[in-house]
Design a protein around this motif. Sequence first.
Motif, short mmCIF file in Angstrom:
data_model
loop_
_atom_site.label_atom_id
_atom_site.label_comp_id
_atom_site.label_asym_id
_atom_site.label_seq_id
_atom_site.Cartn_x
_atom_site.Cartn_y
_atom_site.Cartn_z
N ASN A 25 0.83 -1.21 0.00
CA ASN A 25 0.00 0.00 0.00
C ASN A 25 0.86 1.25 0.00
O ASN A 25 2.04 1.21 0.40
CB ASN A 25 -0.96 0.04 1.19
CG ASN A 25 -2.21 0.87 0.88
OD1 ASN A 25 -2.40 1.36 -0.25
ND2 ASN A 25 -3.07 1.06 1.85
N ARG A 27 0.21 5.61 0.94
CA ARG A 27 -0.76 6.58 1.47
C ARG A 27 -0.12 7.94 1.62
O ARG A 27 0.92 8.08 2.26
CB ARG A 27 -1.24 6.16 2.86
CG ARG A 27 -1.82 4.79 2.93
CD ARG A 27 -3.19 4.84 3.52
NE ARG A 27 -3.61 3.52 3.92
CZ ARG A 27 -4.74 3.26 4.54
NH1 ARG A 27 -5.55 4.24 4.87
NH2 ARG A 27 -5.07 2.03 4.85
N ASP A 66 -0.18 -3.55 5.13
CA ASP A 66 -0.87 -2.26 5.05
C ASP A 66 -0.22 -1.28 6.02
O ASP A 66 0.51 -1.68 6.94
CB ASP A 66 -2.36 -2.44 5.41
CG ASP A 66 -3.24 -1.29 4.93
OD1 ASP A 66 -2.73 -0.40 4.21
OD2 ASP A 66 -4.44 -1.28 5.27
N CYS A 67 -0.50 0.02 5.79
CA CYS A 67 0.03 1.07 6.66
C CYS A 67 -0.91 2.25 6.58
O CYS A 67 -1.67 2.40 5.62
CB CYS A 67 1.44 1.47 6.24
SG CYS A 67 1.51 2.16 4.56
N CYS A 68 -0.89 3.11 7.61
CA CYS A 68 -1.66 4.36 7.55
C CYS A 68 -0.99 5.39 8.46
O CYS A 68 -0.25 5.04 9.39
CB CYS A 68 -3.12 4.15 7.95
SG CYS A 68 -3.39 3.75 9.67
N GLY A 75 2.84 6.65 12.31
CA GLY A 75 1.82 5.85 11.66
C GLY A 75 1.68 4.47 12.29
O GLY A 75 2.28 4.18 13.33
N CYS A 106 -5.30 -5.28 7.10
CA CYS A 106 -5.67 -3.87 6.90
C CYS A 106 -5.53 -3.07 8.18
O CYS A 106 -5.77 -3.60 9.27
CB CYS A 106 -7.13 -3.74 6.48
SG CYS A 106 -7.67 -4.87 5.24
N GLU A 108 -6.53 1.08 9.58
CA GLU A 108 -7.05 2.43 9.34
C GLU A 108 -6.98 3.20 10.67
O GLU A 108 -7.16 2.61 11.74
CB GLU A 108 -8.51 2.40 8.88
CG GLU A 108 -8.74 1.80 7.51
CD GLU A 108 -8.36 2.75 6.38
OE1 GLU A 108 -8.21 3.96 6.64
OE2 GLU A 108 -8.21 2.27 5.25
N SER A 154 -12.45 0.56 4.83
CA SER A 154 -12.46 1.98 4.47
C SER A 154 -13.32 2.75 5.45
O SER A 154 -14.33 2.23 5.94
CB SER A 154 -12.98 2.18 3.05
OG SER A 154 -12.83 3.53 2.64
N SER A 293 -2.76 6.57 -4.50
CA SER A 293 -3.15 7.53 -3.48
C SER A 293 -3.06 8.94 -4.04
O SER A 293 -2.04 9.31 -4.63
CB SER A 293 -2.25 7.40 -2.24
OG SER A 293 -2.67 8.29 -1.22
#
Length: 343
Positions: A25, A27, A66-68, A75, A106, A108, A154, A293
């Motif tokens: 991913n 972002r 995944d990362c956010c 993060g 995932c 978020e 999401s 993104s």
Amino acid sequence: MSGGAAPPPAPGRELSNPPSDGISNIRFSNHSDHLLVSSWDKSVRLYDASANVLKGEFKHGGPVLDCCFHDDTSGFSACADHLVRRYVFSTGKEDVLGKHAAPVRCVEYSYATGQVITGSWDKTLKCWDPRGASGPDYTLVGAYPQPERVYSLSLVGHRLVVATAGRHVNVYDLRNMSQPEQRRESSLKYQTRCVRCYPNGTGFALSSVEGRVAMEFFDLSDAGQAKKYAFKCHRKSEAGRDIVYPVNTIAFHPIYGTFATGGCDGYVNVWDGSNKKRLYQYSKYPTSIAALSFSRDGGLLAVASSYTYEEGDISHEPDAIFVRKVNEMEVKPKPKAYPAPAR
């Protein structure tokens, strides 16, 4: 969907020091042109996408799925070693928020509730409070069983959409997680790859392995559900045969609400969902599009060109991240043409 202008020649500027294995991913930050990248090479990297500088890197115990962002220099990551981590690039500090019983697919961060939400192949969704004491499960707010392995999450406002194996879709209100607000089934016939909420909060888009995207709406009234539709994309005809590519990723433009899709055909398409038209197709990238993104103002689009092993372990182009300047004509909906009134 139909239409579209001729593609430009350049795919964008390539970032230096890309991951050495599949990109899971990418972002953009909500505060700057910082870009967070997770990879199967067990790393999370932070880039300044405008300056093309790698600002930091954290290594993990397994592939990072995944990362956010939390804020501009910190993060969270979802890792195949079952752990959920938080890291601060400015200080090099890293800690474990908690763990799942299987790889974490995932992650978020909800700015509305201050919680981290993770979905795992252990068929659970977990919410964490990153302000709590560190250490596995000290920060756990709640765990919520899912019908199958979680593939994509999401968020928009207090709404969370969870897409799992078996084409299940659960919609939650983060203020009351005891039960899903809605339990739905994907209107696409094949496995879900990605779910992304509309920026205006009215619904979500789903993509599948079978070259389709579905536009769904939260409003369950007959009028609300009458608006939903699905369309074919990322496919081509060759010798009278349809070749269909998985649609791996969806990214909404933060200003115009149009959206980009990336497929295993190496193409990025931009769509106007309201008018059911393709606005643009960028020139072909070296290999599959693994992630997309838009930057916070929609002026940049980051594209992860990274083979996603849909044809098994074959030789492929190296993983790369391209950052391209977005021209307004590529993403702005075109006004509908109405016939001139009779004189």
